[in-house]
Design an enzyme around this catalytic site. Sequence first.
Site, PDB file in Angstrom:
ATOM      1  N   ASP A   1       0.818  -1.214   0.000  1.00 18.50           N
ATOM      2  CA  ASP A   1       0.000   0.000   0.000  1.00 18.50           C
ATOM      3  C   ASP A   1       0.855   1.270   0.000  1.00 18.50           C
ATOM      4  O   ASP A   1       2.095   1.209  -0.008  1.00 18.50           O
ATOM      5  CB  ASP A   1      -0.941  -0.056   1.223  1.00 18.50           C
ATOM      6  CG  ASP A   1      -2.329   0.471   0.915  1.00 18.50           C
ATOM      7  OD1 ASP A   1      -2.455   1.319   0.013  1.00 18.50           O
ATOM      8  OD2 ASP A   1      -3.285   0.041   1.577  1.00 18.50           O
TER       9      ASP A   1
ATOM     10  N   ASP B   1     -10.175   3.537  -3.461  1.00 17.63           N
ATOM     11  CA  ASP B   1     -10.838   2.296  -3.034  1.00 17.63           C
ATOM     12  C   ASP B   1     -12.254   2.160  -3.604  1.00 17.63           C
ATOM     13  O   ASP B   1     -13.047   3.107  -3.583  1.00 17.63           O
ATOM     14  CB  ASP B   1     -10.937   2.246  -1.498  1.00 17.63           C
ATOM     15  CG  ASP B   1      -9.563   2.061  -0.876  1.00 17.63           C
ATOM     16  OD1 ASP B   1      -8.555   2.091  -1.600  1.00 17.63           O
ATOM     17  OD2 ASP B   1      -9.505   1.889   0.355  1.00 17.63           O
TER      18      ASP B   1
END
Length: 384
Positions: A130, A187
């Site tokens: 990430d 997201d």
Amino acid sequence: MDNRMMLSAPPMGWNSWNTFFDQINEELVMETADTMVREGLLAAGYQYLIIDDCWATRQRDAKGALTADPVKFPHGIKAMADYVHGKGLKFGLYSCCGTRTCANYPGSFDHEFSDAAQFARWGVDYLKYDNCFRPNTVPSSLLYRRMSMALRSCGRDIVLAACQWGTEDVHQWIRSSGAHTFRSTPDIQDSWRSIASIATSQMEKQAYSGPGCYNDMDMLVVGMYGKGLNPETSVGGCTDEEYQTHFALWAMMGSPLIIGCDIRTMTDKTKEILTNRDLIAINQDPECRGPYRLSVYGNPDAFVLVKSLSNGEYAIGFFNFSDVAARVSLNFWDMGLSVSSECALRFHDCISHEELGVQREIFAPTVAAHGCQVYRCRIVEDHP
Ligand code: GLA
């Protein structure tokens, strides 16, 4: 030590984040692994079981190593990897290129080589990596290069799934970093709006995805129906029609197919969508060519995607993003099939799996609101 890792098609699997958020544990991992095998998901191609954020303790141990949360994973991460491998699956884990993960657990910044060695010892096959808490003097490209290098020297084949969210023109440089997939968007949420917006945002970036490094449009929300423990993802849910369109878009656009629902309780319809062999074959086509988009005259919310397949056939998807049913027409001329060619197209329906026969010059199905129709087409001789 060599690393001969080469992904010959977009990875397929399951990830804990969309539905389970920080509520992950051994039981969930083992039951999900069992379900992937029992329900035929592994046989359909879903190979990776990936534990996302929140698996670790809040701090590294005294030696500076990442450790598993002893309540969630009392037997440790290696035991999870062993269990998953014992089922014939591959095992994925999560870390972050910054000092902390997005949910505020320790990140791998400046621990890349020791963390990679640790992941290799545990038996990790896939690392989702990430982009949170990155020191703002350090470009993202350096940190993805750095973890790629650490994984390439760790003695185990580990997929590097860069979760970069599409910032800093990631599509321009990520392939050269050595990463195998790159998240290109913020997201996903369990809503039609989120699905449509992600797909639309990646239409013009299709040329950057292909063998070795795939554009990851985020995990699937198919089958979530507004449920789940993740307040960021679970925002209302979609209809089956919308989930079908979502899956068809991700398949045609060459995204990794990473399931995000609770497969232990999935409906028959969810399973049918996720295991559609014709759409999976389009996604896993060896050449992995991105599709081109044709607009539909008079309807800005409808379009056709055309993807050249390695056996000479074409995948053709008719999409309707508008709120009412619409005819979505394709003039074969716009694909390059001239009238003088004396050729036509034989259509196979990839959702009903039925043969539609030969179509000439034009095909214009009526497509439901937020719906799609996808065909696999072969060029055939058609003399008058
Ligand atoms: C970011 C990622 C998500 C998920 C979370 C975990 O938001 O984009 O996919 O991994 O972090 O905290």
